[in-house]
Each structure stands twice: as structure tokens, then as C-alpha cells.
Write a protein that holds these residues in place. Structure first.
Motif, PDB file in Angstrom:
ATOM      1  N   THR A 141       0.831  -1.187   0.000  1.00 35.07           N
ATOM      2  CA  THR A 141       0.000   0.000   0.000  1.00 35.07           C
ATOM      3  C   THR A 141       0.871   1.245   0.000  1.00 35.07           C
ATOM      4  OG1 THR A 141      -1.605   1.263   1.291  1.00 35.07           O
ATOM      5  CG2 THR A 141      -0.128  -0.169   2.523  1.00 35.07           C
ATOM      6  N   ASP A 142       0.396   2.315  -0.642  1.00 38.58           N
ATOM      7  CA  ASP A 142       1.144   3.568  -0.621  1.00 38.58           C
ATOM      8  C   ASP A 142       0.784   4.410   0.606  1.00 38.58           C
ATOM      9  OD1 ASP A 142      -1.393   4.448  -1.252  1.00 38.58           O
ATOM     10  OD2 ASP A 142      -0.845   5.340  -3.174  1.00 38.58           O
ATOM     11  N   GLU A 143      -0.030   3.854   1.499  1.00 36.83           N
ATOM     12  CA  GLU A 143      -0.379   4.567   2.726  1.00 36.83           C
ATOM     13  C   GLU A 143       0.695   4.430   3.797  1.00 36.83           C
ATOM     14  OE1 GLU A 143      -4.284   3.015   3.586  1.00 36.83           O
ATOM     15  OE2 GLU A 143      -5.238   4.637   2.452  1.00 36.83           O
ATOM     16  N   ASN A 196       1.674   7.358   5.840  1.00 37.59           N
ATOM     17  CA  ASN A 196       1.356   8.259   4.732  1.00 37.59           C
ATOM     18  C   ASN A 196      -0.155   8.335   4.478  1.00 37.59           C
ATOM     19  OD1 ASN A 196       2.109  10.008   2.589  1.00 37.59           O
ATOM     20  ND2 ASN A 196       1.869   8.334   1.114  1.00 37.59           N
ATOM     21  N   ARG A 197      -0.910   8.631   5.552  1.00 32.38           N
ATOM     22  CA  ARG A 197      -2.347   8.900   5.414  1.00 32.38           C
ATOM     23  C   ARG A 197      -2.644  10.256   6.053  1.00 32.38           C
ATOM     24  NH1 ARG A 197      -6.563   5.093   7.644  1.00 32.38           N
ATOM     25  NH2 ARG A 197      -7.891   6.026   6.040  1.00 32.38           N
ATOM     26  N   PRO A 198      -2.145  11.344   5.510  1.00 32.04           N
ATOM     27  CA  PRO A 198      -2.249  12.645   6.188  1.00 32.04           C
ATOM     28  C   PRO A 198      -3.674  13.081   6.475  1.00 32.04           C
ATOM     29  CG  PRO A 198      -1.511  12.910   3.917  1.00 32.04           C
ATOM     30  CD  PRO A 198      -1.418  11.457   4.229  1.00 32.04           C
ATOM     31  N   ARG A 199      -4.616  12.776   5.584  1.00 32.45           N
ATOM     32  CA  ARG A 199      -5.999  13.215   5.807  1.00 32.45           C
ATOM     33  C   ARG A 199      -6.644  12.482   6.975  1.00 32.45           C
ATOM     34  NH1 ARG A 199      -8.668  13.895  -0.256  1.00 32.45           N
ATOM     35  NH2 ARG A 199      -7.233  15.540  -0.979  1.00 32.45           N
ATOM     36  N   ASP A 236       8.361   7.200  11.357  1.00 33.26           N
ATOM     37  CA  ASP A 236       7.832   8.556  11.476  1.00 33.26           C
ATOM     38  C   ASP A 236       6.682   8.706  10.479  1.00 33.26           C
ATOM     39  OD1 ASP A 236       9.158   8.726   9.063  1.00 33.26           O
ATOM     40  OD2 ASP A 236      10.588  10.251   9.687  1.00 33.26           O
ATOM     41  N   HIS A 237       6.290   9.949  10.187  1.00 35.83           N
ATOM     42  CA  HIS A 237       5.229  10.144   9.201  1.00 35.83           C
ATOM     43  C   HIS A 237       5.758  10.986   8.053  1.00 35.83           C
ATOM     44  CE1 HIS A 237       4.826  13.754  11.726  1.00 35.83           C
ATOM     45  NE2 HIS A 237       4.268  14.343  10.686  1.00 35.83           N
ATOM     46  N   PHE A 276       1.676  12.194  14.658  1.00 33.08           N
ATOM     47  CA  PHE A 276       2.407  11.040  14.146  1.00 33.08           C
ATOM     48  C   PHE A 276       1.421   9.953  13.674  1.00 33.08           C
ATOM     49  CE2 PHE A 276       4.033   6.947  16.000  1.00 33.08           C
ATOM     50  CZ  PHE A 276       4.983   6.647  15.064  1.00 33.08           C
ATOM     51  N   CYS A 277       0.520   9.555  14.561  1.00 41.64           N
ATOM     52  CA  CYS A 277      -0.462   8.531  14.222  1.00 41.64           C
ATOM     53  C   CYS A 277      -1.626   8.624  15.210  1.00 41.64           C
ATOM     54  CB  CYS A 277       0.168   7.143  14.268  1.00 41.64           C
ATOM     55  SG  CYS A 277      -1.017   5.789  14.011  1.00 41.64           S
TER      56      CYS A 277
END
Length: 347
Positions: A2-4, A19-22, A54-55, A61-62
Motif C-alpha cells: 500500500t502507498d499509505e 502516509n495517510r495525512p488526511r 515517522d510520518h 504522528f499517528c
């Protein structure tokens, strides 16, 4: 894949970037699977000396697990929700037992599942943006992902306090309580990543060089109150102690607890108390998995997510609705061991 979550090797560094900023980088099943596969591969890869979590962008961060998706699956077929927690806990355990040093850069919100992927790290970096909490009692869950292990090992009754109220800690407070190992200004984080990639064998000296004094850790001003008021054997005892105290701080905590799921409060207190006696982190994860499998099938989880995340009316209709109505028999059922064929095991 996944690209997340972005997974790559930079020199001698294995990098995991959420990589899920929204969604404030909330964890999905695919993200957990991808991270677990990376950690397992890097354990055996001699060229990778250090792992950094990290993010990638946006606020971090999460914020936890993707609770809305988990609740949707629990509403239909609880097996999907159970599968998510099984994989997530395997990831938590793989990080906890990884022999290679892990650096978690907690530059932002660190809640629920975010605690699960940062607390196992040998080096945990807080910043002025860090907001750490385990707020699960507000959505009908309990502080899982190893919460029973980490919270129970905090000083005094701090674990009970954080686990029941969901109180948010800042970066300085995380360092003071040992939940973070270093406090680094957020504008130093890009340079930190660069230095770690160049000199992965010098992690501690790099972090020590960038760390700044934490200043006041406000939560410690209430340590004596927490130790006294959250020492009760039951949640009812704790509520009675808060009511009898008479201070504004105690009244505030009483109001906070009154809004939480009564069932979750009792489950959470037992998780923290039993966590103190666990011999291994594997034992903790197996026990928490059994509890979460029972909890996600009960009404409070779906209702808590509806009220706080979906409809956002902040008016959950808890069932049972009072502490007195949550019987010891009900809690015992939630803590019943799973059948041997359904028990959690490490990856």
C-alpha cells in the motif's frame, strides 16, 4: 502493498513513514501488514542497522487505528475486526522484540495504535507537537496495543489515571514519565533524520546532542493526587474518592470519567491492574487480544465510534449506562480466554 505507508532502505537505515495525512496517519490492516513484513525482513537483513518510524507529511504522528472502518466491520462480521487486531498486535510484538534499535519520531498526535508502534522503540523522540493519549474509554474500547504493559509500569497510579481518563500528555510530560526518551524541537527533526541516515551507529549521541531540556511537566504536579485518588480497588471506589475530595481538579476528573463508557472503565482498570503481573509482552498481547475480541462484539464499541467519530454528536448511549449496571459477571465474561484455535500468537 500500500502507498499509505512508505517503506524503503536508505543506506543502513530501514525507514517506515506513515502516509495517510488526511486521516492523521491512522492505521489500516494493509499498513500493519506492510510494516510487519518490513520489520521481519529487516531483522534478518545484516545491511540494515537501524529502523526509523515517522510520518511522511501533514500532521502526525499517528491518531490510532482506523477505528471507523474497524467499527463498520464489527457491525457486520466481527471476524474482520478481530483480524485487524490480530495483525496489529503482531506488529506491536515484532517491534517490541526486534533486536535492532528502533527510533520513533513522535512529532504530533500519538494515540491508540500510534502508541502501539512507538512505545516499543528503544528511542522515542517527543517534540513540542507531541500529544500522547490512550483515549479508548471514550469509544467503548480499552487501552490496548500493549497499554496494559506500558501504563502499568508508570509511576504510582499514573497508568490508571491515563488509561481511565484518556488524558493527553505533551512532549515534556512524555519524557518525564519515560514514555519518550528524548525531547527535540520539531524544526530539528529533518536534521535528525539526516544524521541518523549518515551515522546509524551513533543514535544515542546524535539524540543527546539535539535534545533540549523539557521544562515543566505539569502532570507531575498531580502525582500525589493521582496516587491517592486512583488507588481504589474498583472504578466505583475511584469515583467515590474523587467525589469526596472536594478539589476542582478532582471534580474535573470525575466529570471526565462520567462521560466514558462504564463498561470500558471497568475493563480498562482490570487491564492495567493485570498488566502489572504479566511476565512477558507476548503474554500481555495474548491477553489483550482475548479481551478485544469480546469487546468489539458488544454495543459500546459501535456506539462510541458512532457518537464521537461518525455522527460526532458526542452523546453516546452506553449499554449498560451506569457503573452499577456493569456486573462483575459481565466483566469476567469479557476476560474469558478464547478457544485454543482462536488465540493470538506472534507472527
Amino acid at each position: 502493498m500500500t502507498d499509505e505507508v512508505l517503506i524503503e532502505v536508505e543506506g543502513k537505515i530501514g525507514r517506515i513513514r506513515l502516509n495517510r495525512p488526511r486521516a492523521l496517519h491512522a492505521l489500516t490492516m494493509d499498513m500493519c501488514r506492510a510494516m510487519l513484513a518490513a520489520v521481519q525482513a529487516w531483522r534478518e537483513e545484516t545491511s540494515v542497522e537501524t529502523i526509523i518510524i515517522d510520518h511522511a507529511e501533514g500532521r502526525g504522528f499517528c491518531a490510532g487505528g482506523d477505528i471507523r472502518a474497524i467499527a463498520d466491520s464489527a457491525r457486520g462480521d466481527a471476524r474482520h475486526a478481530r483480524d485487524f487486531f490480530r495483525v496489529e498486535y503482531q506488529l506491536n510484538h515484532a517491534l517490541f522484540t526486534c533486536a535492532k534499535p528502533i527510533v520513533a519520531v513522535m512529532d504530533g498526535i500519538v494515540m491508540g495504535g500510534g502508541v502501539g508502534i512507538s512505545a516499543p522503540a528503544r528511542f522515542r523522540v517527543a517534540t513540542e507537537n507531541t500529544r500522547f493519549a490512550m483515549p479508548e474509554t471514550g469509544i467503548g474500547l480499552f487501552p490496548d496495543v500493549g497499554g496494559g504493559w506500558y501504563l502499568s509500569r508508570l509511576p504510582g497510579r499514573m497508568g490508571e489515571y491515563l488509561g481511565l481518563t484518556g488524558h493527553r500528555l505533551n512532549g515534556a510530560e512524555c519524557v518525564a514519565l519515560g514514555l519518550a526518551t528524548h525531547y527535540v524541537a520539531s524544526d530539528e527533526v529533518p536534521g535528525l533524520r539526516h544524521q541518523l541516515a549518515e551515522r546509524p551507529s551513533e543514535i544515542e549521541s546524535i539524540l543527546d546532542g539535539l535534545a533540549t531540556p523539557i521544562g515543566e511537566a505539569s502532570v507531575l504536579a498531580h502525582q500525589a493526587d493521582i496516587d491517592r485518588l486512583f488507588a481504589g480497588e474498583t472504578v466505583e471506589d475511584i469515583m467515590a474518592a474523587l467525589a469526596a475530595d472536594g478539589s476542582a481538579w478532582a471534580a474535573e476528573q470525575q466529570a471526565v470519567l462520567a462521560a466514558k463508557s462504564p463498561q470500558s472503565l471497568k475493563v480498562s482498570l482490570r487491564v492495567v491492574r493485570e498488566g502489572r503481573g504479566r511476565a512477558t509482552f507476548e503474554d500481555e498481547m495474548a491477553a489483550e487480544y482475548g479481551v478485544v475480541c469480546h469487546v468489539v462484539q458488544r454495543l459500546d464499541f459501535v456506539e462510541g465510534v458512532r457518537a464521537l467519530i461518525v455522527d460526532k454528536d458526542n452523546q453516546p448511549r452506553w449499554d449498560p449506562s451506569t457503573l452499577e449496571a456493569v456486573s462483575e459477571h459481565l466483566i469476567d465474561r469479557i476476560f474469558e480466554p478464547l478457544p485454543a484455535s482462536e488465540e493470538w500468537t506472534p507472527a
